[in-house]
Design a protein around this motif. Structure first.
Motif, PDB file in Angstrom:
ATOM      1  N   SER A  41       0.886  -1.162   0.000  1.00  0.00           N
ATOM      2  CA  SER A  41       0.000   0.000   0.000  1.00  0.00           C
ATOM      3  C   SER A  41       0.923   1.210   0.000  1.00  0.00           C
ATOM      4  O   SER A  41       2.057   1.131   0.500  1.00  0.00           O
ATOM      5  CB  SER A  41      -0.919   0.024   1.229  1.00  0.00           C
ATOM      6  OG  SER A  41      -0.190   0.342   2.389  1.00  0.00           O
ATOM      7  N   PRO A  42       0.490   2.329  -0.558  1.00  0.00           N
ATOM      8  CA  PRO A  42       1.350   3.527  -0.542  1.00  0.00           C
ATOM      9  C   PRO A  42       1.731   3.937   0.880  1.00  0.00           C
ATOM     10  O   PRO A  42       2.863   4.365   1.134  1.00  0.00           O
ATOM     11  CB  PRO A  42       0.494   4.592  -1.213  1.00  0.00           C
ATOM     12  CG  PRO A  42      -0.503   3.838  -2.033  1.00  0.00           C
ATOM     13  CD  PRO A  42      -0.741   2.550  -1.303  1.00  0.00           C
ATOM     14  N   GLU A  43       0.794   3.743   1.802  1.00  0.00           N
ATOM     15  CA  GLU A  43       1.063   4.093   3.194  1.00  0.00           C
ATOM     16  C   GLU A  43       2.157   3.201   3.787  1.00  0.00           C
ATOM     17  O   GLU A  43       3.003   3.663   4.548  1.00  0.00           O
ATOM     18  CB  GLU A  43      -0.215   3.982   4.041  1.00  0.00           C
ATOM     19  CG  GLU A  43      -1.344   4.899   3.624  1.00  0.00           C
ATOM     20  CD  GLU A  43      -2.126   4.404   2.411  1.00  0.00           C
ATOM     21  OE1 GLU A  43      -2.764   5.263   1.768  1.00  0.00           O
ATOM     22  OE2 GLU A  43      -2.085   3.203   2.092  1.00  0.00           O
ATOM     23  N   ARG A  44       2.115   1.934   3.442  1.00  0.00           N
ATOM     24  CA  ARG A  44       3.120   0.987   3.959  1.00  0.00           C
ATOM     25  C   ARG A  44       4.501   1.322   3.415  1.00  0.00           C
ATOM     26  O   ARG A  44       5.498   1.233   4.141  1.00  0.00           O
ATOM     27  CB  ARG A  44       2.715  -0.448   3.588  1.00  0.00           C
ATOM     28  CG  ARG A  44       3.609  -1.503   4.200  1.00  0.00           C
ATOM     29  CD  ARG A  44       3.410  -1.615   5.704  1.00  0.00           C
ATOM     30  NE  ARG A  44       4.286  -2.661   6.214  1.00  0.00           N
ATOM     31  CZ  ARG A  44       5.060  -2.538   7.270  1.00  0.00           C
ATOM     32  NH1 ARG A  44       5.033  -1.438   7.994  1.00  0.00           N
ATOM     33  NH2 ARG A  44       5.835  -3.523   7.657  1.00  0.00           N
ATOM     34  N   ASN A  97      -6.657   0.043  -6.790  1.00  0.00           N
ATOM     35  CA  ASN A  97      -5.511   0.803  -6.289  1.00  0.00           C
ATOM     36  C   ASN A  97      -4.222   0.393  -6.999  1.00  0.00           C
ATOM     37  O   ASN A  97      -3.379   1.235  -7.321  1.00  0.00           O
ATOM     38  CB  ASN A  97      -5.342   0.619  -4.783  1.00  0.00           C
ATOM     39  CG  ASN A  97      -6.489   1.220  -4.011  1.00  0.00           C
ATOM     40  OD1 ASN A  97      -7.083   2.203  -4.435  1.00  0.00           O
ATOM     41  ND2 ASN A  97      -6.826   0.625  -2.889  1.00  0.00           N
ATOM     42  N   ILE A  98      -4.070  -0.894  -7.244  1.00  0.00           N
ATOM     43  CA  ILE A  98      -2.879  -1.388  -7.940  1.00  0.00           C
ATOM     44  C   ILE A  98      -2.923  -0.953  -9.400  1.00  0.00           C
ATOM     45  O   ILE A  98      -1.905  -0.537  -9.963  1.00  0.00           O
ATOM     46  CB  ILE A  98      -2.753  -2.915  -7.796  1.00  0.00           C
ATOM     47  CG1 ILE A  98      -2.486  -3.261  -6.322  1.00  0.00           C
ATOM     48  CG2 ILE A  98      -1.656  -3.468  -8.691  1.00  0.00           C
ATOM     49  CD1 ILE A  98      -2.528  -4.739  -6.003  1.00  0.00           C
ATOM     50  N   THR A  99      -4.101  -0.988 -10.017  1.00  0.00           N
ATOM     51  CA  THR A  99      -4.243  -0.530 -11.401  1.00  0.00           C
ATOM     52  C   THR A  99      -3.821   0.926 -11.520  1.00  0.00           C
ATOM     53  O   THR A  99      -3.100   1.295 -12.455  1.00  0.00           O
ATOM     54  CB  THR A  99      -5.697  -0.702 -11.884  1.00  0.00           C
ATOM     55  OG1 THR A  99      -6.065  -2.079 -11.759  1.00  0.00           O
ATOM     56  CG2 THR A  99      -5.862  -0.255 -13.316  1.00  0.00           C
ATOM     57  N   ALA A 100      -4.236   1.759 -10.575  1.00  0.00           N
ATOM     58  CA  ALA A 100      -3.863   3.178 -10.596  1.00  0.00           C
ATOM     59  C   ALA A 100      -2.354   3.350 -10.451  1.00  0.00           C
ATOM     60  O   ALA A 100      -1.743   4.184 -11.134  1.00  0.00           O
ATOM     61  CB  ALA A 100      -4.597   3.926  -9.481  1.00  0.00           C
ATOM     62  N   GLU A 101      -1.736   2.554  -9.578  1.00  0.00           N
ATOM     63  CA  GLU A 101      -0.287   2.646  -9.382  1.00  0.00           C
ATOM     64  C   GLU A 101       0.471   2.178 -10.624  1.00  0.00           C
ATOM     65  O   GLU A 101       1.471   2.775 -11.005  1.00  0.00           O
ATOM     66  CB  GLU A 101       0.129   1.826  -8.153  1.00  0.00           C
ATOM     67  CG  GLU A 101       1.544   2.055  -7.715  1.00  0.00           C
ATOM     68  CD  GLU A 101       1.795   3.426  -7.093  1.00  0.00           C
ATOM     69  OE1 GLU A 101       2.976   3.758  -6.890  1.00  0.00           O
ATOM     70  OE2 GLU A 101       0.839   4.170  -6.813  1.00  0.00           O
ATOM     71  N   LEU A 102      -0.016   1.122 -11.256  1.00  0.00           N
ATOM     72  CA  LEU A 102       0.599   0.665 -12.504  1.00  0.00           C
ATOM     73  C   LEU A 102       0.541   1.771 -13.556  1.00  0.00           C
ATOM     74  O   LEU A 102       1.541   2.062 -14.224  1.00  0.00           O
ATOM     75  CB  LEU A 102      -0.110  -0.596 -13.019  1.00  0.00           C
ATOM     76  CG  LEU A 102       0.110  -1.879 -12.224  1.00  0.00           C
ATOM     77  CD1 LEU A 102      -0.871  -2.961 -12.686  1.00  0.00           C
ATOM     78  CD2 LEU A 102       1.533  -2.366 -12.345  1.00  0.00           C
ATOM     79  N   SER A 103      -0.626   2.398 -13.697  1.00  0.00           N
ATOM     80  CA  SER A 103      -0.794   3.490 -14.668  1.00  0.00           C
ATOM     81  C   SER A 103       0.121   4.660 -14.353  1.00  0.00           C
ATOM     82  O   SER A 103       0.679   5.279 -15.254  1.00  0.00           O
ATOM     83  CB  SER A 103      -2.247   3.969 -14.678  1.00  0.00           C
ATOM     84  OG  SER A 103      -3.086   2.960 -15.139  1.00  0.00           O
ATOM     85  N   ARG A 104       0.265   4.954 -13.079  1.00  0.00           N
ATOM     86  CA  ARG A 104       1.127   6.063 -12.650  1.00  0.00           C
ATOM     87  C   ARG A 104       2.570   5.860 -13.098  1.00  0.00           C
ATOM     88  O   ARG A 104       3.306   6.805 -13.338  1.00  0.00           O
ATOM     89  CB  ARG A 104       1.053   6.193 -11.126  1.00  0.00           C
ATOM     90  CG  ARG A 104       1.543   7.503 -10.580  1.00  0.00           C
ATOM     91  CD  ARG A 104       1.125   7.672  -9.134  1.00  0.00           C
ATOM     92  NE  ARG A 104       1.940   6.930  -8.215  1.00  0.00           N
ATOM     93  CZ  ARG A 104       3.106   7.334  -7.746  1.00  0.00           C
ATOM     94  NH1 ARG A 104       3.607   8.482  -8.133  1.00  0.00           N
ATOM     95  NH2 ARG A 104       3.775   6.592  -6.891  1.00  0.00           N
ATOM     96  N   HIS A 105       2.964   4.594 -13.250  1.00  0.00           N
ATOM     97  CA  HIS A 105       4.324   4.276 -13.677  1.00  0.00           C
ATOM     98  C   HIS A 105       4.379   3.859 -15.143  1.00  0.00           C
ATOM     99  O   HIS A 105       5.351   3.240 -15.583  1.00  0.00           O
ATOM    100  CB  HIS A 105       4.907   3.180 -12.777  1.00  0.00           C
ATOM    101  CG  HIS A 105       5.089   3.634 -11.375  1.00  0.00           C
ATOM    102  ND1 HIS A 105       6.069   4.526 -10.993  1.00  0.00           N
ATOM    103  CD2 HIS A 105       4.394   3.352 -10.255  1.00  0.00           C
ATOM    104  CE1 HIS A 105       5.969   4.758  -9.702  1.00  0.00           C
ATOM    105  NE2 HIS A 105       4.956   4.058  -9.228  1.00  0.00           N
ATOM    106  N   GLY A 106       3.314   4.188 -15.898  1.00  0.00           N
ATOM    107  CA  GLY A 106       3.306   3.949 -17.332  1.00  0.00           C
ATOM    108  C   GLY A 106       3.108   2.502 -17.742  1.00  0.00           C
ATOM    109  O   GLY A 106       3.491   2.116 -18.846  1.00  0.00           O
TER     110      GLY A 106
END
Length: 178
Positions: A70-73, A131-140
């Motif tokens: 998680s981003p918090e972790r 949440n993981i999909t958004a993080e993947l997208s954030r990194h292209g």
């Protein structure tokens, strides 16, 4: 079987068999054949509708909550002075499994993580977590695998993105740089 369990595999096989029977029976014009076709289709639909999805792959179920991404972790571990290695993976990802077997789940890599004060977090995308999909997208990225290495510290940084196919030396160099 990873996503539905052994019972799910049997249900899907039964649906295939029912479909084959319905296709075979379709050519017969009797009332009994039509009833059996309808019954096959309805029962096959029920089997698919009632298909339960397992929570996660057995190996990932054994991952302690403290090692779930998680981003918090990530922020918490970095503030504790630890380097963070994030493994974005999925049970159906062949490249992910190859990297796990060849590099990530080896004694040599576990020892490296211990020596360098690195914590490995798992981001399980088997069931397409938003949440993981958004993080993947954030990194292209549009899918897994994705491997990120965050240095220790509290300042805002862009993580190092590792290649999709890993070797021990790639992981070692990335972790030791941070």
């Amino acid at each position: 079987s990873v996503q539905t369990g052994a019972g799910g595999v049997w249900r899907i096989l039964a649906v295939f068999l029912l479909c084959a029977c319905a296709i075979w029976l379709w050519r017969f014009k009797t009332i009994l054949a039509k009833i059996l076709v309808a019954g096959s289709v309805l029962y096959g639909g029920y089997l698919l509708f009632d298909l339960s999805v397992a929570q996660r792959e057995q190996a990932l179920a054994a991952v302690p909550e403290s090692n779930v991404w998680s981003p918090e972790r990530v922020t918490e571990l970095r503030a504790e002075g630890k380097t963070v290695f994030v493994d974005f993976t999925a049970a159906w990802c062949v490249s992910c499994k190859a990297n796990e077997i060849a590099v990530l789940d080896t004694a040599k890599t576990r020892d490296l993580f211990t020596r360098t004060n690195t914590v490995k977090l798992i981001a399980d995308w088997t069931r397409r977590d938003d949440n993981i999909t958004a993080e993947l997208s954030r990194h292209g990225r549009s899918g897994v695998p994705l491997y990120l290495v965050y240095p220790a510290g509290t300042d805002d940084v862009t993580p190092q993105i590792l290649p999709q196919i890993l070797t021990y030396s790639i992981v070692e160099n990335a972790v030791k740089q941070n």
